[in-house]
Design an enzyme around this catalytic site. Structure first.
Site, PDB file in Angstrom:
ATOM      1  N   HIS A  26       0.841  -1.195   0.000  1.00  0.00           N
ATOM      2  CA  HIS A  26       0.000   0.000   0.000  1.00  0.00           C
ATOM      3  C   HIS A  26       0.874   1.242   0.000  1.00  0.00           C
ATOM      4  O   HIS A  26       2.058   1.198   0.363  1.00  0.00           O
ATOM      5  CB  HIS A  26      -0.950   0.024   1.195  1.00  0.00           C
ATOM      6  CG  HIS A  26      -0.274   0.331   2.507  1.00  0.00           C
ATOM      7  ND1 HIS A  26      -0.117   1.614   2.992  1.00  0.00           N
ATOM      8  CD2 HIS A  26       0.290  -0.488   3.436  1.00  0.00           C
ATOM      9  CE1 HIS A  26       0.510   1.575   4.148  1.00  0.00           C
ATOM     10  NE2 HIS A  26       0.772   0.314   4.456  1.00  0.00           N
ATOM     11  N   CYS A  27       0.281   2.369  -0.438  1.00  0.00           N
ATOM     12  CA  CYS A  27       0.957   3.663  -0.357  1.00  0.00           C
ATOM     13  C   CYS A  27       0.123   4.558   0.556  1.00  0.00           C
ATOM     14  O   CYS A  27      -0.553   4.055   1.451  1.00  0.00           O
ATOM     15  CB  CYS A  27       1.142   4.269  -1.747  1.00  0.00           C
ATOM     16  SG  CYS A  27      -0.402   4.604  -2.609  1.00  0.00           S
ATOM     17  N   ALA A  28       0.125   5.849   0.331  1.00  0.00           N
ATOM     18  CA  ALA A  28      -0.556   6.776   1.242  1.00  0.00           C
ATOM     19  C   ALA A  28      -2.070   6.616   1.223  1.00  0.00           C
ATOM     20  O   ALA A  28      -2.726   6.808   2.249  1.00  0.00           O
ATOM     21  CB  ALA A  28      -0.182   8.212   0.891  1.00  0.00           C
TER      22      ALA A  28
END
Length: 478
Positions: A26-28
Site C-alpha cells: 500500500h501507499c498513502a
C-alpha cells in the site's frame, strides 16, 4: 473484530482470493495488488464497496483507492488474506510481468524521479515565493519590489536561493543517487558521481556559452574539457546507469574478500571518466535537441495545435504513467531556456480535473456519501494531486473526465498562445501560478479561470444529456 473485517473479506473475494494475489502492498491512499490473473478481479463490484473510493490499473499493478485509513485496512486485509507483507520495490519487481517494454521504460523514469519529487516541490515553492517578493513591483506606485524596499526580505530572498540552487543546479547529484538506489548499488558512489558532474572546479554549465576559454585536463596525449553539468538531466541519467552497470558486473567478477576495495574503485573512476569524456557531451547534445524541439514546437505558428493535443491528452497520460517523461523534459527546458512552457499546461490540467469534481459535488450535493469522496478529492486536485479526483470520481462517471480534458485543452491553448513560461516545476494546481514568470501571471490567471469554468459547465451540461457520456464511450474505443 475490526470495523474493516467484513470489507477486507469482501475485497479478498472480489480480487480472486488469496491464490490470485502475487504481491500486495500500500501507499498513502491506495492498496496495490500484483495479481496472478488480472481478469479475475471484479472491478465493478469492488468499486461498490463502502471502503473503496475507486480502482485503476497502472504499471502492472491493480490499485484500489481506500483513503487515509489505508494502512489500518491493509493490516486487516493481510491478516485475513494470509498473504505475506511485501515492500514497494518487491511489488514493482513482481508487477513487471504485466508490463510491456514501453511501460517498463516509463517505470524506470518514474523510479528515478519519484524520490526527487519532494525536493522538486520544495524547490518550486521556494522559487515561486522568490518570484513574488523579488519580481513583482507592487510598492511605491508599482516601481519597486518587496525585496527592494526591505532589507529583511532581501536577506530572505538571498537565503532561499541557497536551497533553490541546491535543488535545481545540483540536480544531477539527486539523479545519480536515485539510479544507484533503484539499481541496488552503492548509493554513496552515486552521490559522489553526481558531485563530480557539478563540482565547483568545473566550468559552470551556465557559463559555457559566454566563456572565452574552456579549462581542460591535460593528459599529454589528450585533453578533456572541464565542463560542469549543472541542472542537466540526461548526462546524469546516462552516467548513473553506467556506474550501476559497472558495479553490478564487477561484483560478479571480483572475489568477495577483496570486493570492498576494488569494486568501488574500478566502478567509480571509469564511470567519472566516461561521464566527462563521452556521456556528458552526448547527453548534453541529446537534451538540448529534445528541449529545442519541444520549445520550438510550442513557440511556433503551430504551437496552439501542440498545446491543444497536450492539454487534451495529459490526463490520459497520467493514467498510463507516461506523464513521468515530462519531468525530464521540463527540467531540461529550465536548464536550456531559464524556464519551461510545458509545466504551466500540467498545472492547468490539474485544475481542470479538480473543477470537474467540483461540478460533481454540485450535482451530488444531497449525496452525503459521495461528498465524503469528492470534496477532499477536489481540494487535493486543486493543490496538484490528481489521483483521488481522476480515479475516484472523474473516471468513475466518465463524462467529468472528458469535460476536464476539454477544459484543459482550452486553457493550454491560451497558455501556449501567450508564451507563458514557468520558472520551475513542482508546484501544480492553483498554487502553480507562483511558479509563473511575473510578466505572464495575468494571462495565466485567465487560463486558470478557463480551466475552472469550462470543465464545471461542461460537466453539468453532460450530466443533463447523453452527449458527454456517448462521446466518452466513443473516445474509449479509439
Amino acid at each position: 473484530m475490526s470495523k474493516y473485517t467484513e470489507s477486507a473479506k469482501e475485497l479478498l473475494e472480489l480480487v480472486g482470493g488469496s491464490e490470485n494475489i502475487s504481491v500486495v502492498t500500500h501507499c498513502a491512499t491506495r492498496m496495490r495488488f500484483v495479481l496472478v490473473d488480472t481478469k479475475a478481479a471484479d472491478e465493478k463490484r469492488i468499486e461498490q464497496l463502502d471502503i473503496v473510493k475507486g480502482t485503476f490499473t497502472q504499471a502492472g499493478q491493480f490499485q484500489v483507492i481506500v483513503g487515509n485509513e489505508v494502512a489500518t485496512f491493509y493490516n486487516e486485509f493481510v491478516k485475513i488474506a494470509g498473504v505475506g507483507d511485501s515492500s514497494k520495490d518487491e511489488a514493482k519487481q513482481a508487477a513487471k510481468q504485466n508490463m510491456n517494454i514501453l511501460q517498463r521504460l516509463v517505470g524506470h523514469l518514474a523510479d528515478i524521479f519519484t524520490p526527487l519529487i519532494p525536493a522538486l516541490v520544495v524547490g518550486g515553492l521556494i522559487l515561486g515565493f522568490r518570484n513574488v517578493i523579488g519580481e513583482i513591483e507592487m510598492f511605491n506606485g508599482g516601481t519597486q519590489t518587496l525585496v527592494q524596499i526591505s532589507q529583511f526580505w532581501a536577506g530572505v530572498n538571498d537565503f532561499l536561493w541557497l536551497i533553490g540552487e541546491a535543488i535545481f543546479h545540483f540536480l544531477p547529484v539527486g539523479i545519480t543517487w536515485a539510479i544507484a538506489r533503484k539499481m541496488g548499488t552503492t548509493q554513496i558512489l552515486g552521490i559522489v558521481l553526481g558531485i563530480t558532474l557539478v563540482s565547483p572546479q568545473l566550468l559552470n554549465a551556465y557559463g559555457v556559452a559566454s566563456a572565452d576559454q574552456i579549462p581542460v585536463w591535460d593528459f599529454g596525449f589528450a585533453q578533456v574539457e572541464m565542463i560542469g553539468y549543472q541542472a542537466q538531466v540526461i548526462p546524469a541519467i546516462l552516467a548513473g546507469f553506467v556506474l550501476s552497470f559497472l558495479e553490478l558486473r564487477l561484483r560478479k567478477i571480483i572475489p568477495s574478500v577483496i570486493s570492498m576495495i576494488f569494486v568501488p574503485f574500478f566502478a567509480l573512476v571509469p564511470a567519472v571518466l566516461v561521464a566527462h569524456v563521452i556521456l556528458g557531451p552526448i547527453g548534453w547534445t541529446i537534451g538540448s535537441a529534445i528541449s529545442d524541439v519541444v520549445y520550438t514546437g510550442l513557440t511556433s505558428a503551430f504551437g496552439w495545435l501542440f498545446a491543444a493535443i497536450f492539454g487534451f491528452a495529459y490526463a490520459p497520460l497520467v493514467i498510463t504513467g507516461l506523464h513521468h517523461m515530462t519531468n525530464a523534459i521540463d527540467l531540461q527546458l529550465m536548464s536550456e531556456f531559464g524556464g519551461t512552457n510545458l509545466w504551466p499546461m500540467i498545472a492547468l490540467s490539474n485544475i481542470a480535473q479538480g473543477s470537474a469534481v467540483l461540478a460533481m459535488i454540485y450535482l451530488n450535493r444531497k449525496d452525503k456519501k459521495e461528498q465524503q469522496v469528492s470534496v477532499p478529492a477536489s481540494i487535493s486536485c486543486y493543490l496538484g494531486v490528481t489521483e483521488p479526483a481522476m480515479f475516484g470520481i472523474n473516471l468513475k462517471y466518465g463524462f467529468p473526465f472528458l469535460a476536464a480534458m476539454i477544459g484543459s485543452m482550452c486553457a493550454a491553448v491560451i497558455s501556449v498562445g501567450s508564451n507563458v513560461m514557468a520558472n520551475s516545476i513542482g508546484v501544480g494546481g492553483i498554487p502553480g501560478i507562483l511558479s509563473i514568470q511575473v510578466q505572464y501571471m495575468l494571462i495565466f490567471a485567465i487560463a486558470m479561470a478557463v480551466a475552472i469554468a469550462v470543465p464545471f459547465i461542461l460537466t453539468v451540461i453532460f450530466s443533463k444529456t447523453k452527449m458527454g457520456v456517448n462521446a466518452y464511450k466513443r473516445l474509449g474505443k479509439l
